[in-house]
Write an enzyme that holds these catalytic residues in place. Structure first.
Site, PDB file in Angstrom:
ATOM      1  N   HIS A 148       0.790  -1.228   0.000  1.00 44.72           N
ATOM      2  CA  HIS A 148       0.000   0.000   0.000  1.00 44.72           C
ATOM      3  C   HIS A 148       0.824   1.281   0.000  1.00 44.72           C
ATOM      4  O   HIS A 148       0.297   2.389   0.120  1.00 44.72           O
ATOM      5  CB  HIS A 148      -0.930  -0.024   1.228  1.00 44.72           C
ATOM      6  N   LYS A 150       3.023   4.530  -1.169  1.00 45.27           N
ATOM      7  CA  LYS A 150       2.937   5.450  -2.302  1.00 45.27           C
ATOM      8  C   LYS A 150       4.143   6.379  -2.216  1.00 45.27           C
ATOM      9  O   LYS A 150       4.039   7.519  -1.766  1.00 45.27           O
ATOM     10  CB  LYS A 150       1.652   6.296  -2.241  1.00 45.27           C
ATOM     11  N   ASP A 155      17.048   9.373  -7.801  1.00 43.81           N
ATOM     12  CA  ASP A 155      18.511   9.364  -7.660  1.00 43.81           C
ATOM     13  C   ASP A 155      18.969   9.017  -6.235  1.00 43.81           C
ATOM     14  O   ASP A 155      20.053   9.440  -5.805  1.00 43.81           O
ATOM     15  CB  ASP A 155      19.101  10.724  -8.084  1.00 43.81           C
TER      16      ASP A 155
END
Ligand SMILES: [Zn+2]
Length: 212
Positions: A148, A150, A155
Protein backbone atom coordinates in the site's frame (compact mmCIF):
# COMPACT_ATOMS: atom_id res chain seq x y z
CA UNK A 1 52.88 57.30 8.98
CA UNK A 2 55.68 55.23 7.54
CA UNK A 3 55.06 53.14 4.43
CA UNK A 4 55.61 49.79 6.15
CA UNK A 5 52.91 50.47 8.76
CA UNK A 6 50.54 51.64 6.05
CA UNK A 7 51.27 48.52 4.00
CA UNK A 8 50.63 46.24 6.99
CA UNK A 9 47.38 48.03 7.83
CA UNK A 10 46.24 47.81 4.21
CA UNK A 11 47.06 44.10 4.16
CA UNK A 12 45.11 43.57 7.39
CA UNK A 13 42.07 45.43 6.03
CA UNK A 14 42.29 43.52 2.74
CA UNK A 15 42.56 40.13 4.53
CA UNK A 16 39.66 41.03 6.83
CA UNK A 17 37.52 41.95 3.83
CA UNK A 18 38.42 38.69 2.14
CA UNK A 19 37.54 36.68 5.24
CA UNK A 20 34.25 38.53 5.56
CA UNK A 21 33.47 37.87 1.91
CA UNK A 22 34.36 34.19 2.31
CA UNK A 23 32.26 33.94 5.46
CA UNK A 24 29.38 35.59 3.67
CA UNK A 25 29.77 33.17 0.76
CA UNK A 26 29.58 30.14 3.07
CA UNK A 27 26.65 31.63 4.94
CA UNK A 28 24.81 32.06 1.64
CA UNK A 29 25.64 28.48 0.67
CA UNK A 30 24.37 27.25 4.03
CA UNK A 31 21.13 29.21 3.73
CA UNK A 32 20.61 27.93 0.18
CA UNK A 33 21.26 24.34 1.30
CA UNK A 34 18.81 24.69 4.18
CA UNK A 35 16.23 26.06 1.78
CA UNK A 36 16.78 23.16 -0.63
CA UNK A 37 16.51 20.67 2.23
CA UNK A 38 13.20 22.13 3.34
CA UNK A 39 10.33 19.75 2.54
CA UNK A 40 7.90 20.85 -0.15
CA UNK A 41 4.26 19.85 -0.33
CA UNK A 42 1.92 19.34 -3.26
CA UNK A 43 -1.81 19.11 -2.78
CA UNK A 44 -4.26 17.38 -5.05
CA UNK A 45 -6.68 17.34 -6.81
CA UNK A 46 -4.79 19.12 -9.56
CA UNK A 47 -6.61 21.07 -12.26
CA UNK A 48 -6.86 19.13 -15.50
CA UNK A 49 -3.70 20.09 -17.36
CA UNK A 50 -1.64 18.50 -20.13
CA UNK A 51 1.92 17.54 -19.19
CA UNK A 52 2.97 16.32 -22.63
CA UNK A 53 5.16 19.37 -23.34
CA UNK A 54 7.35 18.24 -20.42
CA UNK A 55 7.93 14.87 -22.05
CA UNK A 56 9.16 15.66 -25.50
CA UNK A 57 10.90 18.22 -27.60
CA UNK A 58 9.87 20.68 -28.97
CA UNK A 59 8.14 21.45 -25.72
CA UNK A 60 4.76 22.34 -27.15
CA UNK A 61 1.45 20.64 -27.57
CA UNK A 62 -1.58 21.77 -29.56
CA UNK A 63 -4.23 19.93 -27.58
CA UNK A 64 -7.11 21.84 -26.02
CA UNK A 65 -6.14 21.25 -22.40
CA UNK A 66 -4.40 23.99 -20.40
CA UNK A 67 -0.61 23.59 -20.24
CA UNK A 68 0.11 25.69 -17.16
CA UNK A 69 1.64 24.82 -13.81
CA UNK A 70 -0.17 22.43 -11.51
CA UNK A 71 0.59 19.94 -8.76
CA UNK A 72 0.71 17.31 -11.51
CA UNK A 73 3.21 19.24 -13.64
CA UNK A 74 5.36 19.87 -10.53
CA UNK A 75 5.35 16.15 -9.72
CA UNK A 76 6.04 15.21 -13.34
CA UNK A 77 8.95 17.68 -13.57
CA UNK A 78 10.43 16.34 -10.36
CA UNK A 79 10.30 12.73 -11.55
CA UNK A 80 11.69 13.72 -14.95
CA UNK A 81 14.68 15.18 -13.13
CA UNK A 82 15.93 11.66 -12.35
CA UNK A 83 19.40 11.27 -13.80
CA UNK A 84 20.61 7.92 -12.44
CA UNK A 85 17.72 6.05 -10.85
CA UNK A 86 14.01 6.17 -10.24
CA UNK A 87 12.56 3.71 -7.73
CA UNK A 88 8.77 3.69 -7.67
CA UNK A 89 6.87 1.96 -4.87
CA UNK A 90 3.21 2.75 -5.44
CA UNK A 91 0.06 0.77 -4.75
CA UNK A 92 -1.97 1.76 -7.81
CA UNK A 93 -0.38 3.00 -11.05
CA UNK A 94 -3.05 3.72 -13.64
CA UNK A 95 -2.32 7.36 -14.51
CA UNK A 96 -1.44 7.64 -18.19
CA UNK A 97 0.42 10.90 -17.48
CA UNK A 98 2.66 9.60 -14.70
CA UNK A 99 3.23 6.32 -16.54
CA UNK A 100 4.36 8.36 -19.56
CA UNK A 101 6.75 10.25 -17.27
CA UNK A 102 8.23 6.97 -15.97
CA UNK A 103 8.61 5.64 -19.51
CA UNK A 104 10.26 8.90 -20.61
CA UNK A 105 12.75 8.66 -17.73
CA UNK A 106 13.48 5.02 -18.61
CA UNK A 107 13.96 5.86 -22.29
CA UNK A 108 16.85 8.17 -21.28
CA UNK A 109 18.78 5.20 -19.83
CA UNK A 110 17.90 5.86 -16.19
CA UNK A 111 17.54 2.69 -14.09
CA UNK A 112 13.87 2.42 -13.21
CA UNK A 113 12.50 -0.13 -10.73
CA UNK A 114 8.85 -0.48 -9.84
CA UNK A 115 7.31 -2.18 -6.81
CA UNK A 116 3.55 -2.40 -6.83
CA UNK A 117 0.54 -4.33 -5.62
CA UNK A 118 -0.30 -7.58 -7.36
CA UNK A 119 -4.08 -7.14 -7.11
CA UNK A 120 -4.16 -3.57 -8.41
CA UNK A 121 -1.69 -4.14 -11.22
CA UNK A 122 -4.09 -6.72 -12.62
CA UNK A 123 -6.99 -4.25 -12.87
CA UNK A 124 -8.08 -2.66 -16.15
CA UNK A 125 -6.30 0.64 -16.73
CA UNK A 126 -3.15 -0.37 -14.87
CA UNK A 127 -0.04 0.95 -16.61
CA UNK A 128 2.24 -1.71 -15.18
CA UNK A 129 1.97 -3.88 -18.29
CA UNK A 130 3.38 -0.99 -20.35
CA UNK A 131 6.35 -0.79 -18.00
CA UNK A 132 7.10 -4.47 -18.38
CA UNK A 133 6.69 -4.28 -22.15
CA UNK A 134 9.20 -1.43 -22.25
CA UNK A 135 11.69 -3.50 -20.24
CA UNK A 136 11.27 -1.86 -16.83
CA UNK A 137 11.84 -4.20 -13.87
CA UNK A 138 8.61 -4.64 -11.94
CA UNK A 139 8.15 -6.60 -8.73
CA UNK A 140 5.04 -7.10 -6.63
CA UNK A 141 3.74 -8.64 -3.45
CA UNK A 142 2.21 -12.07 -3.58
CA UNK A 143 -0.06 -12.16 -0.61
CA UNK A 144 -3.60 -11.08 0.20
CA UNK A 145 -2.57 -7.91 2.05
CA UNK A 146 -1.86 -4.79 0.02
CA UNK A 147 1.51 -3.33 -0.95
CA UNK A 148 0.00 0.00 0.00
CA UNK A 149 3.00 2.36 -0.12
CA UNK A 150 2.94 5.45 -2.30
CA UNK A 151 6.48 6.71 -2.59
CA UNK A 152 9.25 7.18 -5.11
CA UNK A 153 12.97 7.81 -4.78
CA UNK A 154 14.77 9.99 -7.28
CA UNK A 155 18.51 9.36 -7.66
CA UNK A 156 18.51 7.92 -4.14
CA UNK A 157 18.41 11.43 -2.73
CA UNK A 158 14.89 12.81 -3.11
CA UNK A 159 11.86 11.16 -1.57
CA UNK A 160 8.36 11.75 -2.94
CA UNK A 161 5.75 10.33 -0.61
CA UNK A 162 2.21 10.91 0.59
CA UNK A 163 -1.31 9.69 0.08
CA UNK A 164 -1.39 9.90 -3.71
CA UNK A 165 -1.95 6.81 -5.77
CA UNK A 166 -0.71 7.35 -9.31
CA UNK A 167 -4.20 7.27 -10.74
CA UNK A 168 -6.39 9.81 -12.54
CA UNK A 169 -8.84 9.52 -9.62
CA UNK A 170 -6.10 10.46 -7.16
CA UNK A 171 -4.61 13.23 -9.29
CA UNK A 172 -7.72 14.96 -10.58
CA UNK A 173 -10.48 14.15 -8.09
CA UNK A 174 -9.31 13.20 -4.62
CA UNK A 175 -7.94 15.27 -1.76
CA UNK A 176 -4.38 13.99 -1.60
CA UNK A 177 -0.97 15.17 -0.50
CA UNK A 178 2.58 14.58 -1.67
CA UNK A 179 5.61 15.60 0.36
CA UNK A 180 9.05 16.04 -1.20
CA UNK A 181 11.81 15.32 1.28
CA UNK A 182 15.60 15.54 0.93
CA UNK A 183 16.49 14.85 4.56
CA UNK A 184 19.26 12.23 4.41
CA UNK A 185 17.99 10.14 7.34
CA UNK A 186 14.40 10.00 6.07
CA UNK A 187 15.52 9.24 2.51
CA UNK A 188 17.83 6.51 3.81
CA UNK A 189 14.97 4.84 5.71
CA UNK A 190 12.85 4.74 2.55
CA UNK A 191 15.77 3.41 0.49
CA UNK A 192 16.12 0.58 3.00
CA UNK A 193 12.39 -0.13 2.80
CA UNK A 194 12.51 -0.18 -0.99
CA UNK A 195 15.52 -2.49 -1.08
CA UNK A 196 13.92 -4.77 1.49
CA UNK A 197 10.74 -5.06 -0.60
CA UNK A 198 12.73 -5.42 -3.82
CA UNK A 199 14.55 -8.35 -2.29
CA UNK A 200 11.42 -9.83 -0.69
CA UNK A 201 9.55 -9.69 -4.01
CA UNK A 202 12.37 -11.25 -6.03
CA UNK A 203 10.60 -13.45 -8.62
CA UNK A 204 12.88 -16.36 -7.76
CA UNK A 205 11.22 -16.38 -4.34
CA UNK A 206 7.65 -16.41 -5.64
CA UNK A 207 5.76 -19.40 -4.39
CA UNK A 208 3.45 -19.48 -7.39
CA UNK A 209 3.79 -19.04 -11.10
CA UNK A 210 1.39 -16.65 -12.83
CA UNK A 211 -0.94 -18.35 -15.32
CA UNK A 212 0.16 -17.83 -18.89
ZN1 LIG B 1 -1.37 19.23 -24.60
Amino acid sequence: MCWSVLAWRSLAVFTGALLTAEGFYYLLRYVRKCREQKPKVLFFPAPLTCVRPLLWSPRRCDCRLPHGESALSSLARLLLGAGRSLDVCVFSISSFDLASVVLAVYSRGVRVRVVTDSDYMALAGSQVGKFRKAGIEVRHDQDTSYMHHKFALIDGSILVTGSLNWSAQGIFRNKENVIIIKDIDVVKAFIEEFEQLWNEYDPTKYSFSPQK
